[in-house]
Design a protein around this motif. Structure first.
Motif, mmCIF file in Angstrom:
data_model
loop_
_atom_site.group_PDB
_atom_site.id
_atom_site.type_symbol
_atom_site.label_atom_id
_atom_site.label_comp_id
_atom_site.label_asym_id
_atom_site.label_seq_id
_atom_site.Cartn_x
_atom_site.Cartn_y
_atom_site.Cartn_z
ATOM 1 N N VAL A 101 32.091 37.841 27.923
ATOM 2 C CA VAL A 101 33.203 38.452 28.664
ATOM 3 C C VAL A 101 33.451 37.719 29.975
ATOM 4 N N LEU A 102 32.406 37.370 30.688
ATOM 5 C CA LEU A 102 32.584 36.655 31.956
ATOM 6 C C LEU A 102 33.270 35.314 31.746
ATOM 7 N N SER A 103 32.998 34.657 30.632
ATOM 8 C CA SER A 103 33.648 33.374 30.362
ATOM 9 C C SER A 103 35.157 33.546 30.207
ATOM 10 N N TYR A 104 35.584 34.674 29.637
ATOM 11 C CA TYR A 104 37.018 34.943 29.509
ATOM 12 C C TYR A 104 37.657 35.194 30.873
ATOM 13 N N TYR A 105 36.954 35.904 31.754
ATOM 14 C CA TYR A 105 37.501 36.123 33.100
ATOM 15 C C TYR A 105 37.647 34.798 33.848
ATOM 16 N N VAL A 118 43.962 37.962 34.438
ATOM 17 C CA VAL A 118 43.585 39.121 33.612
ATOM 18 C C VAL A 118 42.715 40.067 34.429
ATOM 19 N N GLN A 119 43.051 41.359 34.389
ATOM 20 C CA GLN A 119 42.294 42.360 35.143
ATOM 21 C C GLN A 119 41.419 43.237 34.255
ATOM 22 N N MET A 120 41.754 43.347 32.982
ATOM 23 C CA MET A 120 40.963 44.179 32.074
ATOM 24 C C MET A 120 40.749 43.452 30.761
ATOM 25 N N ARG A 172 38.214 43.924 36.526
ATOM 26 C CA ARG A 172 37.950 43.417 37.867
ATOM 27 C C ARG A 172 37.968 44.572 38.869
ATOM 28 N N LYS A 173 37.219 44.410 39.952
ATOM 29 C CA LYS A 173 37.126 45.478 40.948
ATOM 30 C C LYS A 173 38.485 45.795 41.568
#
Length: 238
Positions: free
Chosen positions: A101-105, A111-113, A159-160
């Motif tokens: 998941v972190l790699s996608y962010y 992207v926020q979700m 994301r926060k």
């Protein structure tokens, strides 16, 4: 990117340890597991307290209200890191979940979700539904998910920066995950990825569901309610 996991617990002693172990093994020393408990009366708190004594990343808070939505809201409010993962108390995360998941962010800064696919399993982890996406016809889109929700919280992260847009979670929405997904959709910042990263355990005490069992009247009512709430949220945040 630092990670916060927001977990909601309620009388989850039977499967909690398996889930916590599957999460902590993927977190760095700077990450955190935030647990909000909804007045458990079994051994849930004893299990959590044991983890807290051994691992400073585990932090426990108590839900001042009662119910799934407020419990998750309480956990989300307490998070402090860059990426927030939602977690049920009785699933198992696959070892590659956080890294994937972190790699996608990293590749998608706007992207926020992000939500992944999941495999639904029974008490003994035998697959019952290979793909939640295929079962629910999951895809992003405001209209699509108002008509037929295809979001599921246990597979979500965000994301926060999205916290300010989703909190407080309205108490008259069907579930917290639908609200989070739709708010992200309203901001054109939702991404569904194909990897199946969770074993989503279904058993007799499971609170959430892969099926919508509401009556026709209830479905019509909440569609009007959530459309109004989303419009208000969009005006507030833009």
């Amino acid at each position: 990117m630092k990670v916060s996991v927001a977990m909601a617990t309620y009388n989850g002693e039977k499967y909690l340890q398996q889930q916590v172990d599957s999460i902590l093994s993927q977190l760095s020393s700077e990450d955190e597991l935030i647990i909000s408990d909804d007045h458990s009366s079994d051994g849930t708190l004893s299990i959590i307290e044991k983890y807290m004594k051994e691992d400073s990343r585990v932090k426990l808070f108590f839900n001042e209200e009662k119910g799934v939505t407020s419990n998750f809201e309480n956990a989300i409010k307490r998070t402090s890191n860059d990426i927030i993962f939602l977690s049920d108390q009785d699933d198992i995360w696959k070892p590659e979940k956080v890294k994937t998941v972190l790699s996608y962010y990293e590749k998608n800064p706007k992207v926020q979700m992000i939500m992944s696919d999941i495999t639904v399993v029974d008490d003994e982890l035998n697959p019952t539904i290979d793909s939640f996406y295929a079962f629910r016809g999951s895809r992003s889109g405001v209209i699509k998910n108002i008509i037929k929700n295809s979001y599921i919280g246990c597979a979500m992260s965000f994301r926060k920066e999205l916290k300010a847009k989703i909190l407080p979670i309205p108490r008259n929405v069907p579930m917290h995950d639908m609200w989070i997904g739709l708010v992200a959709d309203m901001n054109k910042s939702a991404l569904l990825i194909p990897e199946k990263l969770i074993y989503y355990r279904r058993h007799e005490s499971t609170v959430t569901s892969v099926e919508n069992k509401s009556s026709l009247k209830e479905k019509i009512l909440w569609r009007f309610q959530i459309s109004s709430l989303l419009l208000n949220a969009f005006i507030k945040n833009n």
